[in-house]
Structures are given as structure tokens and as C-alpha cells.
Design a protein around this motif. Structure first.
Motif, short mmCIF file in Angstrom:
data_model
loop_
_atom_site.label_atom_id
_atom_site.label_comp_id
_atom_site.label_asym_id
_atom_site.label_seq_id
_atom_site.Cartn_x
_atom_site.Cartn_y
_atom_site.Cartn_z
N LEU A 147 0.83 -1.20 0.00
CA LEU A 147 0.00 0.00 0.00
C LEU A 147 0.87 1.26 0.00
CD1 LEU A 147 -2.96 -0.72 2.47
CD2 LEU A 147 -3.17 0.09 0.12
N GLU A 148 1.87 1.27 0.84
CA GLU A 148 2.76 2.43 0.91
C GLU A 148 3.54 2.60 -0.39
OE1 GLU A 148 4.93 1.71 4.50
OE2 GLU A 148 3.11 1.75 5.72
N ARG A 149 3.87 1.49 -1.04
CA ARG A 149 4.57 1.56 -2.34
C ARG A 149 3.63 2.10 -3.41
NH1 ARG A 149 6.53 -3.08 -2.09
NH2 ARG A 149 5.21 -4.30 -3.51
N HIS A 150 2.37 1.68 -3.40
CA HIS A 150 1.40 2.23 -4.36
C HIS A 150 1.32 3.75 -4.22
CE1 HIS A 150 0.15 -1.58 -5.76
NE2 HIS A 150 -0.81 -1.85 -4.89
N ILE A 151 1.24 4.22 -2.99
CA ILE A 151 1.14 5.65 -2.75
C ILE A 151 2.35 6.38 -3.32
CG2 ILE A 151 1.20 7.39 -0.90
CD1 ILE A 151 -0.46 5.34 0.78
N ALA A 152 3.55 5.81 -3.07
CA ALA A 152 4.78 6.44 -3.54
C ALA A 152 4.88 6.39 -5.06
CB ALA A 152 5.99 5.76 -2.91
N GLU A 153 4.54 5.25 -5.66
CA GLU A 153 4.67 5.12 -7.12
C GLU A 153 3.69 6.03 -7.87
OE1 GLU A 153 6.29 0.47 -7.13
OE2 GLU A 153 4.21 0.92 -7.71
N LEU A 154 2.52 6.22 -7.30
CA LEU A 154 1.56 7.12 -7.93
C LEU A 154 1.86 8.58 -7.62
CD1 LEU A 154 -1.82 5.22 -7.34
CD2 LEU A 154 -0.39 5.24 -9.39
N GLY A 155 2.70 8.81 -6.64
CA GLY A 155 3.05 10.18 -6.26
C GLY A 155 1.93 10.91 -5.54
N LEU A 156 1.09 10.17 -4.82
CA LEU A 156 -0.03 10.80 -4.13
C LEU A 156 0.45 11.60 -2.92
CD1 LEU A 156 -2.56 7.81 -4.18
CD2 LEU A 156 -2.39 9.73 -5.80
N PRO A 157 -0.23 12.69 -2.61
CA PRO A 157 0.21 13.56 -1.51
C PRO A 157 -0.20 13.00 -0.14
CG PRO A 157 -1.75 14.48 -2.51
CD PRO A 157 -1.39 13.26 -3.33
N ILE A 158 0.31 11.83 0.16
CA ILE A 158 0.08 11.18 1.44
C ILE A 158 1.43 10.85 2.03
CG2 ILE A 158 -1.05 9.27 2.64
CD1 ILE A 158 -2.87 8.92 0.21
N THR A 159 1.79 11.49 3.11
CA THR A 159 3.12 11.32 3.68
C THR A 159 3.05 10.73 5.07
OG1 THR A 159 3.07 13.59 4.51
CG2 THR A 159 4.03 13.26 2.33
N GLY A 160 4.04 9.89 5.38
CA GLY A 160 4.10 9.25 6.67
C GLY A 160 4.47 10.24 7.78
N PRO A 161 4.55 9.73 9.00
CA PRO A 161 4.48 8.31 9.36
C PRO A 161 3.07 7.73 9.18
CG PRO A 161 4.51 9.66 11.33
CD PRO A 161 4.74 10.59 10.19
N PHE A 162 3.04 6.46 8.73
CA PHE A 162 1.78 5.79 8.49
C PHE A 162 1.33 5.02 9.73
CE2 PHE A 162 3.56 6.10 4.17
CZ PHE A 162 2.49 6.72 3.53
N ARG A 163 0.04 5.04 9.96
CA ARG A 163 -0.57 4.21 11.01
C ARG A 163 -1.22 3.03 10.31
NH1 ARG A 163 -1.88 9.38 11.92
NH2 ARG A 163 -4.10 9.18 11.37
N ARG A 164 -0.87 1.83 10.73
CA ARG A 164 -1.29 0.61 10.03
C ARG A 164 -2.40 -0.11 10.79
NH1 ARG A 164 4.57 -2.12 8.44
NH2 ARG A 164 5.03 -0.80 6.61
#
Length: 406
Positions: A322-339
């Protein structure tokens, strides 16, 4: 007036307990999820009125190889859990015949037609109308071929009271600007909705329940059968409603009902919402099998269908993807992530179990809502209240009878 014990305080249980109170019953609600880890409080927040076609279909079966996690898809069948998912998969295959699919689709169409109106009434009832954002949702694609195929598939699908239209040029530009590259296509659905904040929803439902005179008991509840009746052990009531999510299987099978339910586990990551537009409805990135939802205080990306024991350890690879999808698409969602990981209660025909027991006179059930627990909670509450009252339910419920698994 009767005293009803409601076992399970997810969104279905809370909605049902509140509806029963409004109908004049005394209600004791049993909640063993004080930490709010159930899928009711970790889902995509999407009121999915468009999901008319049951996932138990030959189209789904044919798509399995391309959807497997090991090939990049969102479907996980862990080898260590084969004893759980293989019998379930066999039942799903048997439930996927054209005739059974058609019956299930017709039953779901009637149920889902009432989903959004029932939600409007519920948020008004609890004095929190802003909790429902009645603005539809998007489905988006980056690849042109995927966009053409996906658009054609959705436009040909039975989506009930929801309807898709091609996104405008302005909408495409805005959605594309969220990522690294433009979108090839998107659909904007109307007739669907979103819960603005799941934490606020839970608090509002609990507060309304207590204000109406409901009794909340924390901790696990066990039920036992006594001749043709059941009781919550240690808490006598006139009627018992089981809506305990994945735990409903153990409760109902322990008193003689068969319920071939599996835990269909989903994963999400959440992050600060600072860079995600507040007014955007949920966006399903179909090529990644991922839906992104903005809540009041966070933005969430969710995905995956993992058939396993509800208590099996979570698979960190799901969160990492999921975090890789966000990064590869370049979406403006930045960590730290809560899982988070939660277990949806799923039956092999992808229809819920809603009804009154044919074997035990004071037993009712509402469980197995799979991906649609949030969507169907308020209309399910109306149905079970009518059944407890001995009245005609607002929609036909024969297709949801638990005896279909006998």
C-alpha cells in the motif's frame, strides 16, 4: 415491549440497537471491541450503493489468477490457511452459477436501494447530519486500455440506484494533479455517499444509544440454548440478536446453526490529511485495487482481500505494498503511516445473513455483510427491528435466510 440483547457493537449492532430502542424495546448491547479494531471502524467509509452484483460469480472466479497477491493483485490465499479458504472457495464456486448469481443480484438490488436513504435518516436521528457526505465517489485509471475496459464494464453493470458518468475534463485534471502523471480516465458516481469520520460516527451512535436509555455491557458475551430459546449467559433477555461480525460463526454454530463464514481481511494505512483536498470524495484507483478516503483528521488508503483466520498475524507485506502504491503514484500522502488490519465477515454467496431463526424462537441474526457492513447497517437495523416486532420487513429477506446453508 420486550428486552433484546444485541451481541456485537459494530456499526450493524449499534444501528440495530438504536432502532430497537426507537421501536420501544429495552436493549442491552454487548461490546467486546472497546479498542475499536473491528472493520466497522477501519473501512473505506464508502456507502457502496453501486455494489449490486455479488462477488460470487463466474466473472470473479475467472479473474482469480490475475488478482492473486503473488502476481501483484489484491487477493491473498495464504498457503498456511488453506484449510480455511479451500472449503470456502468450493462453496463460492457452487454459489456462482448464473441462476444463483441472478437471485443474489436481485436481492441485493432491493437492499441497496434503501442504503443511502436509511443512512440519511440515521444521521438525522443521532443529530449528526454532517457525518454523511452525499457526494458520490470516483473510479480512476492511469492506463488508457484499462480506462476503456473499466469504463465499459461499469457502464454495462447493474449499479442499482447509483449511476456513473465520465469525469469532466476539469475533474480529470484535478484528480491527475494528485499524482505524478495525468489520468487516462475516470468515472464519477452519483447515488453513493461517504461517512465523513468513522471515529465520530462510533461516538455519536454510542452517545445516542445511551441517551435513549440503552445499556452497554463491555466484554465478551456467550450465548446458550435452552430448548427452543437462547440466552446471553448471565444476562437474561426476551430476544437475542447476533451481529458479532466474524465471531458470529462461533456463536451461531454453537447453538445449532451452520454458518460457513470466513474472515476476509483488509488492510489500510492512515496518515495526516494536510495535503489531501478536504472536499474530494473517495477515489478508487482500480488498477491498484486501492481506495483512498479523506476523513476529517486523516487520509486513508485501503486494499486487499486476504482469506485467513481472524486471529492470524497480519502480513506486513500488505502494508508495504500500500505504501509503495502511494509512492509510485506520487499521491500527496506522507508518513508516518498508522497501520491497521481488520476481518470482514464473509459468506460464500456474498449475501448477508439477516433474519429470524427457524429453530429457536427468540433468536435473530444480522451478520456476514462482507464489504457492505457500513453500507447496509441502517437498513439492516430496520429489517431486524421489523422482525423482532413481528412486522413485515421493509425489503424482502428470504434470500438472506441462514437456512440456505443448512
Amino acid at each position: 415491549m420486550s428486552h433484546v440483547g444485541v451481541v456485537g457493537a459494530g456499526v450493524v449492532g449499534l444501528s440495530s440497537a438504536l432502532a430497537l430502542l426507537d421501536a420501544g424495546h429495552m436493549v442491552t448491547l454487548f461490546d467486546d471491541d472497546e479498542g475499536a479494531q473491528a472493520p466497522s471502524w477501519g473501512n473505506a467509509g464508502h456507502i457502496a450503493a453501486e455494489q449490486v452484483a455479488p462477488l460470487a460469480s463466474f466473472d470473479t472466479v475467472r479473474s482469480v489468477p490475475s488478482r492473486l497477491f503473488c502476481t501483484g493483485g489484491a487477493l491473498a490465499l495464504p498457503p498456511a490457511q488453506i484449510a480455511r479458504w479451500l472449503p470456502f472457495s468450493t462453496r463460492l464456486l457452487l454459489a456462482s452459477t448464473p441462476s444463483r448469481f441472478a437471485r443474489g443480484r436481485d436481492a441485493m438490488r432491493s437492499l441497496l436501494a434503501e442504503a443511502v436513504p436509511a443512512w440519511r435518516a440515521l444521521v438525522d436521528r443521532i443529530g449528526a447530519p454532517a457525518l454523511l457526505r452525499d457526494e458520490g465517489h470516483y473510479v480512476a485509471w492511469y492506463d488508457a486500455v484499462a480506462a476503456r475496459k473499466g469504463t465499459a464494464a461499469w457502464q454495462a453493470a447493474d449499479t442499482g440506484t447509483a449511476s456513473p458518468r465520465p469525469a469532466s475534463a476539469e475533474e480529470l485534471l484535478r484528480l491527475g494533479a494528485l499524482g505524478k502523471k495525468p489520468l487516462a480516465g475516470a468515472l464519477r458516481f452519483s447515488g453513493t455517499a461517504q461517512v465523513a469520520d468513522l471515529d465520530s460516527l462510533r461516538r455519536s451512535l454510542v452517545e445516542a444509544f445511551l441517551a435513549k436509555g440503552g445499556v452497554l455491557r463491555r466484554g465478551k458475551a456467550a450465548i446458550e440454548r435452552q430448548a427452543d430459546r437462547v440466552q446471553v449467559i448471565g444476562h437474561p433477555t426476551d430476544q437475542v440478536l447476533v451481529c458479532a461480525g466474524v465471531h458470529s460463526r462461533v456463536l451461531l454454530e454453537g447453538i445449532g446453526h451452520k454458518l460457513p463464514m470466513i474472515a476476509e481481511r483488509g488492510y489500510h494505512v492512515r496518515a495526516d490529511a494536510a495535503y489531501w483536498p478536504e472536499d474530494l470524495p473517495p477515489i478508487a484507483f482500480e488498477e491498484r485495487a486501492m481506495i483512498v478516503t479523506r476523513y476529517r483528521e486523516c487520509v486513508q488508503a485501503a486494499s486487499f482481500v486476504e482469506f485467513a483466520s481472524p486471529d492470524a498475524p497480519a502480513d506486513p507485506r500488505k502494508w508495504e505494498r500500500l505504501e509503495r502504491h502511494i509512492a509510485e503514484l506520487g499521491l500527496p500522502i506522507t508518513g508516518p503511516f498508522r497501520r491497521w488490519m481488520g476481518a470482514r465477515p464473509t459468506l460464500p454467496d456474498y449475501l448477508p445473513a439477516i433474519g429470524r431463526s427457524s429453530r429457536i424462537g427468540n433468536l435473530f441474526y444480522a451478520c456476514g455483510h462482507q464489504h457492505l457492513g457500513l453500507t447496509l447497517a441502517p437498513i439492516t437495523a430496520r429489517i431486524v427491528t421489523a422482525l423482532v416486532d413481528g412486522a413485515t420487513p421493509p425489503v424482502p429477506v428470504e434470500a438472506f435466510d441462514i437456512d440456505r446453508f443448512a
